[in-house]
Design a protein around this motif. Structure first.
Motif, PDB file in Angstrom:
ATOM      1  N   PHE A 136      16.710 -35.525  56.447  1.00 41.60           N
ATOM      2  CA  PHE A 136      15.322 -35.685  56.833  1.00 41.60           C
ATOM      3  C   PHE A 136      14.488 -36.036  55.604  1.00 41.60           C
ATOM      4  CE2 PHE A 136      17.300 -32.521  59.532  1.00 41.60           C
ATOM      5  CZ  PHE A 136      16.959 -32.928  60.804  1.00 41.60           C
ATOM      6  N   ARG A 137      13.392 -36.737  55.833  1.00 41.26           N
ATOM      7  CA  ARG A 137      12.403 -36.994  54.785  1.00 41.26           C
ATOM      8  C   ARG A 137      11.067 -36.435  55.235  1.00 41.26           C
ATOM      9  NH1 ARG A 137      12.812 -42.070  54.482  1.00 41.26           N
ATOM     10  NH2 ARG A 137      10.946 -42.729  55.614  1.00 41.26           N
ATOM     11  N   CYS A 138      10.474 -35.572  54.414  1.00 37.90           N
ATOM     12  CA  CYS A 138       9.184 -34.957  54.722  1.00 37.90           C
ATOM     13  C   CYS A 138       8.108 -35.651  53.904  1.00 37.90           C
ATOM     14  CB  CYS A 138       9.239 -33.474  54.397  1.00 37.90           C
ATOM     15  SG  CYS A 138       7.794 -32.548  54.930  1.00 37.90           S
ATOM     16  N   GLU A 139       7.044 -36.095  54.567  1.00 39.30           N
ATOM     17  CA  GLU A 139       5.981 -36.846  53.905  1.00 39.30           C
ATOM     18  C   GLU A 139       4.623 -36.222  54.198  1.00 39.30           C
ATOM     19  OE1 GLU A 139       6.330 -40.746  55.513  1.00 39.30           O
ATOM     20  OE2 GLU A 139       8.157 -41.238  54.408  1.00 39.30           O
ATOM     21  N   LEU A 140       3.835 -36.040  53.139  1.00 40.54           N
ATOM     22  CA  LEU A 140       2.449 -35.579  53.257  1.00 40.54           C
ATOM     23  C   LEU A 140       1.519 -36.735  52.963  1.00 40.54           C
ATOM     24  CD1 LEU A 140       2.330 -32.108  51.473  1.00 40.54           C
ATOM     25  CD2 LEU A 140       1.257 -32.609  53.672  1.00 40.54           C
TER      26      LEU A 140
END
Length: 210
Positions: free
Chosen positions: A160-164
């Protein structure tokens, strides 16, 4: 005390959850600034991972959730989530007051904002009118706190890639007050952009347009 998140790239790209340097910097700022913030997300990828990451890295957080209709299931879900997700705030009549207090106390309040809400404000979503819950924009108007978006993108091999996002400036009226409807439109348009990038990862089983 708070624990800053650090990104370590593993050889061969085997890391299960990735976060880019920009999102890492934003996350660390949220930890260090001693201010509350509103964090919105949508039903994309795995939308529970951001709450897990916040609690794991020392970010003061609370998550708005809708209770299951079955009391025993509700208790079980809350017991499981409370250990790893920080404080859980149910969508009761006094939830707005409780969330406003938490924001003033420096807590980061997360909520999903892509649901249909019958008494909501009109927004345009994929070219059609939909109803959006105005709670996030109303809280921002009341407390004047930063707004950020967060999303999780599914990658190959169970990663997964988490982006803010950077801070999202709310739309203001001619008197400088936050315009609730226009701010929710701005947020809805960001979510539409996310869905357009990864339409196969958007899980929505209800009637969004009515």
């Amino acid at each position: 005390g708070a624990r800053r998140i650090e990104v370590r790239v593993e050889e061969g790209g085997s890391k299960r959850i990735e976060i880019d340097a920009r999102s890492e910097a934003i996350f660390n700022t949220l930890i260090d600034d001693n201010k509350g913030a509103l964090i919105f997300s949508s039903h994309l990828g795995n939308w529970e991972l951001p709450a897990l990451a916040a609690a794991a890295h020392g970010l003061k957080s609370a998550v708005l959730f809708r209770r299951p209709n079955i009391a025993a299931v509700d208790r079980a879900v809350q017991n499981i989530r409370a250990v790893n997700m920080g404080e859980m705030v149910a969508t009761t009549f006094d939830a707005p007051l409780r969330l406003a207090e938490k924001l003033r106390d420096g807590v980061h309040v997360g909520m999903l904002v892509d649901q249909h809400y019958g008494n909501g404000v009109d927004v345009t979503f994929f070219g059609r009118t939909a109803k959006a819950n105005p709670l996030l924009a109303r809280l921002a108007r009341q407390v004047e706190c930063p707004i950020h978006g967060v999303r999780v993108v599914r990658l190959p091999d169970q990663r997964f890639r988490c982006e803010l996002t950077e801070e999202i400036a709310p739309v203001r009226d001619q008197d400088g007050m936050i315009d609730v409807q226009q701010t929710m439109q701005k947020i809805t348009s960001i979510i539409e952009g996310w869905v357009r990038e990864h339409p196969d990862q958007w899980l929505w089983l209800h009637r969004r347009w009515r």
